[in-house]
Design a protein around this motif. Structure first.
Motif, PDB file in Angstrom:
ATOM      1  N   SER A 128       0.244  -1.515  -0.083  1.00  0.00           N
ATOM      2  CA  SER A 128      -0.179   0.083  -0.122  1.00  0.00           C
ATOM      3  C   SER A 128       0.902   1.066  -0.024  1.00  0.00           C
ATOM      4  O   SER A 128       1.485   1.189   0.510  1.00  0.00           O
ATOM      5  N   ARG A 129       0.146   2.425  -0.835  1.00  0.00           N
ATOM      6  CA  ARG A 129       1.043   3.847  -0.531  1.00  0.00           C
ATOM      7  C   ARG A 129       0.368   4.536  -1.390  1.00  0.00           C
ATOM      8  O   ARG A 129      -0.573   4.347  -1.949  1.00  0.00           O
ATOM      9  N   PRO A 130       0.434   6.193  -1.235  1.00  0.00           N
ATOM     10  CA  PRO A 130      -0.564   6.688  -1.858  1.00  0.00           C
ATOM     11  C   PRO A 130      -1.036   6.633  -3.472  1.00  0.00           C
ATOM     12  O   PRO A 130       0.389   6.001  -4.209  1.00  0.00           O
ATOM     13  N   GLY A 131      -2.282   6.159  -3.983  1.00  0.00           N
ATOM     14  CA  GLY A 131      -2.497   5.835  -5.643  1.00  0.00           C
ATOM     15  C   GLY A 131      -2.034   4.667  -6.336  1.00  0.00           C
ATOM     16  O   GLY A 131      -2.457   4.270  -6.865  1.00  0.00           O
ATOM     17  N   TYR A 132      -2.122   3.563  -4.746  1.00  0.00           N
ATOM     18  CA  TYR A 132      -2.253   2.402  -5.103  1.00  0.00           C
ATOM     19  C   TYR A 132      -3.515   1.555  -5.256  1.00  0.00           C
ATOM     20  O   TYR A 132      -3.818   1.769  -4.350  1.00  0.00           O
ATOM     21  N   LYS A 133      -3.626   0.968  -5.497  1.00  0.00           N
ATOM     22  CA  LYS A 133      -4.778  -0.307  -5.833  1.00  0.00           C
ATOM     23  C   LYS A 133      -4.732  -1.452  -5.508  1.00  0.00           C
ATOM     24  O   LYS A 133      -4.265  -2.035  -5.937  1.00  0.00           O
ATOM     25  N   VAL A 134      -5.557  -1.809  -3.819  1.00  0.00           N
ATOM     26  CA  VAL A 134      -5.590  -2.963  -3.707  1.00  0.00           C
ATOM     27  C   VAL A 134      -6.108  -4.003  -4.478  1.00  0.00           C
ATOM     28  O   VAL A 134      -7.028  -3.746  -4.903  1.00  0.00           O
ATOM     29  N   PRO A 135      -5.544  -4.613  -5.474  1.00  0.00           N
ATOM     30  CA  PRO A 135      -6.252  -6.418  -5.632  1.00  0.00           C
ATOM     31  C   PRO A 135      -7.101  -6.573  -5.368  1.00  0.00           C
ATOM     32  O   PRO A 135      -6.884  -7.045  -3.977  1.00  0.00           O
ATOM     33  N   SER A 136      -7.888  -7.373  -5.504  1.00  0.00           N
ATOM     34  CA  SER A 136      -9.031  -7.907  -4.886  1.00  0.00           C
ATOM     35  C   SER A 136      -8.400  -9.596  -5.097  1.00  0.00           C
ATOM     36  O   SER A 136      -7.869  -9.481  -6.497  1.00  0.00           O
ATOM     37  N   VAL A 137      -9.194 -10.476  -4.271  1.00  0.00           N
ATOM     38  CA  VAL A 137      -8.812 -12.261  -4.648  1.00  0.00           C
ATOM     39  C   VAL A 137     -10.027 -12.622  -5.293  1.00  0.00           C
ATOM     40  O   VAL A 137     -11.229 -13.048  -4.420  1.00  0.00           O
ATOM     41  N   LEU A 138      -9.644 -12.921  -6.637  1.00  0.00           N
ATOM     42  CA  LEU A 138     -11.452 -13.474  -7.426  1.00  0.00           C
ATOM     43  C   LEU A 138     -10.804 -15.524  -7.421  1.00  0.00           C
ATOM     44  O   LEU A 138      -9.760 -15.436  -8.249  1.00  0.00           O
ATOM     45  N   LEU A 139     -11.888 -15.437  -6.868  1.00  0.00           N
ATOM     46  CA  LEU A 139     -12.182 -17.433  -7.379  1.00  0.00           C
ATOM     47  C   LEU A 139     -12.302 -18.099  -7.723  1.00  0.00           C
ATOM     48  O   LEU A 139     -13.272 -17.576  -7.232  1.00  0.00           O
ATOM     49  N   GLN A 140     -12.364 -18.498  -8.958  1.00  0.00           N
ATOM     50  CA  GLN A 140     -13.315 -18.912  -9.918  1.00  0.00           C
ATOM     51  C   GLN A 140     -12.689 -20.264  -9.742  1.00  0.00           C
ATOM     52  O   GLN A 140     -11.575 -21.181  -9.912  1.00  0.00           O
ATOM     53  N   ALA A 141     -14.566 -21.258 -10.269  1.00  0.00           N
ATOM     54  CA  ALA A 141     -14.452 -22.507 -10.488  1.00  0.00           C
ATOM     55  C   ALA A 141     -13.699 -22.591 -11.350  1.00  0.00           C
ATOM     56  O   ALA A 141     -12.890 -22.131 -12.548  1.00  0.00           O
TER      57      ALA A 141
END
Length: 201
Positions: free
Chosen positions: A86-99
């Motif tokens: 994390s830092r200014p302007g950083y987009k935190v990723p999501s965790v996508l769990l797919q079939a």
């Protein structure tokens, strides 16, 4: 401070990484999710999530069942605002769990749904996805280490954090687009990926 950083830049911990294939073979050999003990199901799910998401153990520990978006074939976890990158302007990723219909035994979504069902009554108000069964000794790092050892990975050389490099390198060798790898793992720079995580097996 920037000058100090440049004088002593971080160096890659590993020159090579381990092969994901034996680990996947080991996970595939375990009982089906609905026939597995909760302990084995937990170990399998943790490793599958680690390999699919290429996230740090810190991020896996943060997974919150109340911060999800669910579809028929996926479940997506939103990560909290502050993680190591994390830092200014950083987009935190999501965790996508797919079939993964091609192989139900390695389908992270199938294992996740079974795990949520099995732990529903025992979790009470606990929001964290992964529940520890032998506190304080049970940790996500210990679980990943255990699976790596059982699958034949040299755990005297490679630590649980190395799943990031192993998963990302496997994806790169399987012709997954680099941008997709960067977005999944939360790396903003291809240079960071190439320097620290893209390793020969």
């Amino acid at each position: 401070m920037k000058g100090i950083f440049k004088n002593n830049p971080p160096a890659p911990r590993y020159r090579t990484t381990w092969d994901v294939s034996p680990v996947l073979s080991y996970l595939s050999s375990l009982p089906k999710p609905n026939q597995s003990s909760l302990k084995l199901l937990t170990l399998k799910l943790v490793m599958l999530v680690a390999l699919v998401s290429a996230q740090r153990g810190q991020s896996l520990h943060m997974l919150d069942i109340h911060c999800t978006k669910e579809g028929d074939t996926f479940l997506e976890f939103a990560l909290p605002e502050h993680i190591k990158q994390s830092r200014p302007g950083y987009k935190v990723p999501s965790v996508l769990l797919q079939a993964y219909p091609a192989d139900q035994s390695l389908c992270v979504f199938t294992n996740l749904k079974e795990y949520l069902q099995r732990t529903k009554l025992s979790r009470g108000n606990e929001r964290k996805l992964f529940l520890s069964h032998a506190k304080p000794h049970d940790t996500i790092s210990r679980w990943i280490h255990s699976v790596m050892a059982e699958a034949g990975v040299d755990v005297t050389t490679f630590k649980p954090h190395s799943t990031r490099a192993a998963a990302a390198s496997k994806a790169k060798n399987s012709s997954v687009p680099v941008k997709e790898i960067l977005d999944t793992a939360g790396w903003s720079s291809e240079r960071t990926f190439d320097r620290f995580y893209n390793k020969p097996v």
